[in-house]
Design an enzyme around this catalytic site. Structure first.
Site, PDB file in Angstrom:
ATOM      1  N   ARG A   1       0.867  -1.182   0.000  1.00 50.81           N
ATOM      2  CA  ARG A   1       0.000   0.000   0.000  1.00 50.81           C
ATOM      3  C   ARG A   1       0.901   1.228   0.000  1.00 50.81           C
ATOM      4  O   ARG A   1       2.080   1.140   0.359  1.00 50.81           O
ATOM      5  CB  ARG A   1      -0.853   0.038   1.273  1.00 50.81           C
ATOM      6  CG  ARG A   1      -1.853  -1.081   1.356  1.00 50.81           C
ATOM      7  CD  ARG A   1      -2.536  -1.076   2.726  1.00 50.81           C
ATOM      8  NE  ARG A   1      -3.406  -2.244   2.858  1.00 50.81           N
ATOM      9  CZ  ARG A   1      -3.682  -2.836   4.005  1.00 50.81           C
ATOM     10  NH1 ARG A   1      -3.165  -2.393   5.143  1.00 50.81           N
ATOM     11  NH2 ARG A   1      -4.482  -3.874   4.038  1.00 50.81           N
TER      12      ARG A   1
ATOM     13  N   ARG B   1     -10.357   3.817   6.193  1.00 48.76           N
ATOM     14  CA  ARG B   1      -8.901   3.701   6.041  1.00 48.76           C
ATOM     15  C   ARG B   1      -8.480   4.039   4.617  1.00 48.76           C
ATOM     16  O   ARG B   1      -7.379   4.551   4.397  1.00 48.76           O
ATOM     17  CB  ARG B   1      -8.454   2.273   6.428  1.00 48.76           C
ATOM     18  CG  ARG B   1      -6.956   2.141   6.563  1.00 48.76           C
ATOM     19  CD  ARG B   1      -6.537   0.814   7.136  1.00 48.76           C
ATOM     20  NE  ARG B   1      -6.813  -0.290   6.222  1.00 48.76           N
ATOM     21  CZ  ARG B   1      -6.563  -1.568   6.498  1.00 48.76           C
ATOM     22  NH1 ARG B   1      -6.069  -1.894   7.688  1.00 48.76           N
ATOM     23  NH2 ARG B   1      -6.832  -2.516   5.631  1.00 48.76           N
TER      24      ARG B   1
ATOM     25  N   ARG C   1     -12.681  -8.696   1.998  1.00 48.10           N
ATOM     26  CA  ARG C   1     -12.271  -8.667   3.409  1.00 48.10           C
ATOM     27  C   ARG C   1     -13.467  -8.773   4.351  1.00 48.10           C
ATOM     28  O   ARG C   1     -13.405  -9.447   5.373  1.00 48.10           O
ATOM     29  CB  ARG C   1     -11.458  -7.402   3.698  1.00 48.10           C
ATOM     30  CG  ARG C   1     -10.023  -7.573   3.268  1.00 48.10           C
ATOM     31  CD  ARG C   1      -9.316  -6.280   2.958  1.00 48.10           C
ATOM     32  NE  ARG C   1      -8.090  -6.601   2.240  1.00 48.10           N
ATOM     33  CZ  ARG C   1      -6.906  -6.771   2.813  1.00 48.10           C
ATOM     34  NH1 ARG C   1      -6.768  -6.567   4.090  1.00 48.10           N
ATOM     35  NH2 ARG C   1      -5.864  -7.115   2.095  1.00 48.10           N
TER      36      ARG C   1
HETATM   37  N1  LIG Z   1      -0.955 -16.383   8.577  1.00 50.86           N
HETATM   38  C1  LIG Z   1      -0.468 -15.151   8.428  1.00 50.86           C
HETATM   39  N2  LIG Z   1      -1.285 -14.112   8.331  1.00 50.86           N
HETATM   40  C2  LIG Z   1      -0.735 -12.880   8.194  1.00 50.86           C
HETATM   41  C3  LIG Z   1       0.661 -12.660   8.173  1.00 50.86           C
HETATM   42  N3  LIG Z   1       0.894 -11.336   8.043  1.00 50.86           N
HETATM   43  C4  LIG Z   1      -0.314 -10.746   7.999  1.00 50.86           C
HETATM   44  N4  LIG Z   1      -1.306 -11.667   8.090  1.00 50.86           N
HETATM   45  C5  LIG Z   1      -2.736 -11.462   8.128  1.00 50.86           C
HETATM   46  O1  LIG Z   1      -3.204 -11.232   6.815  1.00 50.86           O
HETATM   47  C6  LIG Z   1      -4.367 -10.449   6.894  1.00 50.86           C
HETATM   48  C7  LIG Z   1      -4.296  -9.347   5.867  1.00 50.86           C
HETATM   49  O2  LIG Z   1      -3.279  -8.450   6.206  1.00 50.86           O
HETATM   50  P1  LIG Z   1      -3.116  -7.106   5.403  1.00 50.86           P
HETATM   51  O3  LIG Z   1      -3.129  -7.390   3.944  1.00 50.86           O
HETATM   52  O4  LIG Z   1      -1.945  -6.360   5.929  1.00 50.86           O
HETATM   53  O5  LIG Z   1      -4.483  -6.314   5.681  1.00 50.86           O
HETATM   54  P2  LIG Z   1      -5.175  -5.753   7.003  1.00 50.86           P
HETATM   55  O6  LIG Z   1      -5.561  -6.873   7.885  1.00 50.86           O
HETATM   56  O7  LIG Z   1      -6.345  -5.054   6.444  1.00 50.86           O
HETATM   57  O8  LIG Z   1      -4.224  -4.822   7.673  1.00 50.86           O
HETATM   58  C8  LIG Z   1      -4.485  -9.969   8.332  1.00 50.86           C
HETATM   59  O9  LIG Z   1      -5.450 -10.801   8.969  1.00 50.86           O
HETATM   60  C9  LIG Z   1      -3.131 -10.227   8.906  1.00 50.86           C
HETATM   61  O10 LIG Z   1      -3.214 -10.523  10.292  1.00 50.86           O
HETATM   62  C10 LIG Z   1       1.493 -13.817   8.302  1.00 50.86           C
HETATM   63  O11 LIG Z   1       2.715 -13.745   8.303  1.00 50.86           O
HETATM   64  N5  LIG Z   1       0.892 -15.009   8.421  1.00 50.86           N
HETATM   65  N1  LIG Z   2     -11.206   1.808  18.267  1.00 50.12           N
HETATM   66  C1  LIG Z   2     -11.235   2.397  17.080  1.00 50.12           C
HETATM   67  N2  LIG Z   2     -12.214   3.268  16.793  1.00 50.12           N
HETATM   68  C2  LIG Z   2     -12.277   3.883  15.598  1.00 50.12           C
HETATM   69  N3  LIG Z   2     -11.390   3.668  14.589  1.00 50.12           N
HETATM   70  C3  LIG Z   2     -10.406   2.802  14.811  1.00 50.12           C
HETATM   71  C4  LIG Z   2     -10.267   2.123  16.062  1.00 50.12           C
HETATM   72  N4  LIG Z   2      -9.177   1.322  15.983  1.00 50.12           N
HETATM   73  C5  LIG Z   2      -8.658   1.502  14.750  1.00 50.12           C
HETATM   74  N5  LIG Z   2      -9.378   2.400  14.042  1.00 50.12           N
HETATM   75  C6  LIG Z   2      -9.170   2.822  12.647  1.00 50.12           C
HETATM   76  O1  LIG Z   2      -9.652   1.743  11.828  1.00 50.12           O
HETATM   77  C7  LIG Z   2      -8.855   1.628  10.658  1.00 50.12           C
HETATM   78  C8  LIG Z   2      -8.352   0.186  10.571  1.00 50.12           C
HETATM   79  O2  LIG Z   2      -7.382  -0.013  11.582  1.00 50.12           O
HETATM   80  P1  LIG Z   2      -6.080  -0.893  11.352  1.00 50.12           P
HETATM   81  O3  LIG Z   2      -5.233  -0.741  12.566  1.00 50.12           O
HETATM   82  O4  LIG Z   2      -5.473  -0.535  10.044  1.00 50.12           O
HETATM   83  O5  LIG Z   2      -6.732  -2.331  11.273  1.00 50.12           O
HETATM   84  P2  LIG Z   2      -6.103  -3.763  10.963  1.00 50.12           P
HETATM   85  O6  LIG Z   2      -4.630  -3.673  11.151  1.00 50.12           O
HETATM   86  O7  LIG Z   2      -6.757  -4.688  11.941  1.00 50.12           O
HETATM   87  O8  LIG Z   2      -6.489  -4.076   9.556  1.00 50.12           O
HETATM   88  C9  LIG Z   2      -7.752   2.642  10.750  1.00 50.12           C
HETATM   89  O9  LIG Z   2      -8.085   3.758   9.958  1.00 50.12           O
HETATM   90  C10 LIG Z   2      -7.717   3.013  12.244  1.00 50.12           C
HETATM   91  O10 LIG Z   2      -7.304   4.340  12.437  1.00 50.12           O
END
Ligand SMILES: Nc1nc2c(ncn2[C@@H]2O[C@H](COP(=O)(O)OP(=O)(O)O)[C@@H](O)[C@H]2O)c(=O)[nH]1
Ligand SMILES: Nc1ncnc2c1ncn2[C@@H]1O[C@H](COP(=O)(O)OP(=O)(O)O)[C@@H](O)[C@H]1O
Length: 394
Positions: A173, A266, A277
């Site tokens: 991203r 986000r 998702r």
């Molecule tokens: N099994 C596994 N899952 C992962 C790993 N790294 C990230 N993920 C998971 O993959 C999913 C997608 O991650 P990402 O593409 O960064 O999107 P996000 O969850 O929206 O922040 C999330 O549920 C992460 O926890 C990994 O090394 N192993």
């Molecule tokens: N408790 C909360 N209330 C409102 N917004 C939140 C909260 N926690 C996270 N966010 C927002 O939600 C979005 C997704 O959070 P993020 O940390 O990227 O999620 P994930 O890593 O689980 O995918 C981000 O824009 C973040 O700033």
């Protein structure tokens, strides 16, 4: 057919080599575990991976796949076998920060890898002296706030936590940095690495591969930090069945609508990816909350309240006994020594017998893939009781 074992370097090596004589290089030594003789050393030789095995049952030499980070500078060392499944190697003329290494030869993790890779496998695990906090696995659906909570922890406690940087085949991203947020890779390369045993766990998530390399976890432990893994539920399940001995935390949204709102706000995914998702989130929420996989389930409604609860679970709010002992006395090991084993204690005896140090394995935890933690070292004779402190107890 392998090369037959040839002649001996000296008597001590001859006696430990399972009824036959081995010719060893200067920096190598051999030890017998069951039917196999492990020859360890020769790390300076770039053509060697540092371990070769003579299998008495087939009369053949085997070069195993060696996983984990291997020790560097391996001049003299002493070894002993533990539980018939790992070899403890203690480096001569070293200090307690880098003296104890385990070569796992038949532990659960190694057995699994042997099945997966269909070949002989061994795995290095560095021994860490002193109190060691358990790694933390954080899972939850996309957009729930995992990254936000983890970033907060890392910012507030920079010396305490280290992030396990996963590999992924998804595109970066905007603002994501290779090697910081993820190791971005492509599917062919990652599939080859999976086959080669590079990963502690991996899974297909939202149509891409994600995985935690063994190295990602070790790098954090090497920096003396507590490892945080942000992985999906499938990955958490794999880690649960590994020796990582982590704390498992699942983050839930207050409602599905709120999750969707956060994901959209986000602004990092296309509409198609948001739909994917959200669709996967239903199954993740079901799995994450329905069995005993997770030790703690936190609802991330109000961010501050959720963060406070997370800190409490991790013993960071001052209410728990989990203090962080980051310093332990550093012991210098003699130039030459031998080992003697008394139950779970290894006595390190210098060759001129002026020095005795005990390596106590009673509270040993973890192991490959990753560090072997909770080891204790003290001068022989100075120790009084087993329970005079909590080293190694988590
Ligand atoms: N099994 C596994 N899952 C992962 C790993 N790294 C990230 N993920 C998971 O993959 C999913 C997608 O991650 P990402 O593409 O960064 O999107 P996000 O969850 O929206 O922040 C999330 O549920 C992460 O926890 C990994 O090394 N192993
Ligand atoms: N408790 C909360 N209330 C409102 N917004 C939140 C909260 N926690 C996270 N966010 C927002 O939600 C979005 C997704 O959070 P993020 O940390 O990227 O999620 P994930 O890593 O689980 O995918 C981000 O824009 C973040 O700033």
């Amino acid at each position: 057919m392998g090369e037959a074992p040839v002649f001996f370097a000296d008597d001590s090596q001859a006696t430990i080599s399972n009824g036959f004589h081995l010719k060893l290089k200067e920096s190598e030594s051999a030890i017998v575990v069951g039917n196999k003789t492990y020859v360890i050393g020769g790390f300076d030789d770039l053509t060697s991976n540092g371990v070769r095995v003579f299998d008495k049952s087939t009369d053949e030499w085997v070069i195993p796949v060696v996983l984990g980070t291997k020790p560097n500078e391996f001049k003299g060392h002493s070894m002993t076998v533990l539980d018939d499944d790992r070899i403890l190697i203690i480096k001569h003329n070293s200090n307690s920060n880098d003296c104890a290494w385990f070569l796992e030869v038949d532990t659960h993790f190694v057995q699994e890898q042997k099945k997966k890779l269909e070949t002989d496998v061994v795995c290095w695990s560095k021994g860490v002296i002193g109190y060691a906090e358990r790694p933390i696995v954080i899972s939850g659906p996309s957009g729930v706030g995992k990254g936000t909570l983890i970033n907060r922890l890392m910012k507030d406690f920079p010396t305490m936590f280290g992030f396990s940087v996963s590999h992924t085949t998804r595109a970066p991203r905007e603002k994501e940095e290779n090697g910081v947020h993820y190791h971005f890779t492509n599917r062919n390369v990652m599939e080859d690495e999976i086959k080669a045993g590079t990963f502690l766990e991996y899974a297909s998530v939202h149509g891409n591969l994600y995985g935690t390399s063994i190295e990602a976890v070790e790098v954090v432990a090497d920096a003396g930090k507590r490892c945080i893994l942000d992985i999906d539920v499938q990955g958490a399940r794999s880690v649960r069945s590994s020796s990582l001995d982590a704390i498992f935390i699942f983050i839930c949204p207050p409602s599905f609508e709120e999750l969707e709102k956060r994901l959209r706000a986000r602004g990092t995914e296309t509409e198609e990816l948001i739909q994917k998702r959200l669709c996967n989130a239903k199954a993740e929420l079901e799995q994450g909350t329905s069995d005993d996989l997770f030790d703690h389930i936190l609802v991330n409604d109000d961010l501050e309240a959720c963060y406070e609860l997370l800190k409490k679970i991790l013993g960071l709010d001052g209410s728990s006994n989990a203090t962080f002992k980051t310093t332990t006395e550093v012991f210098d090991l003699p130039l030459e020594f031998s080992l003697s084993k008394m139950n779970e204690r290894i006595i390190i005896i210098s060759d001129n017998a002026d020095h005795k140090i005990v390596l106590d394995l009673t509270n040993m935890k973890g192991g490959a893939p990753g560090r072997t933690r909770g080891l204790r070292m003290y001068h022989a004779g100075l120790h009084t009781t087993d329970d005079d402190d909590n080293d190694g107890n988590v």
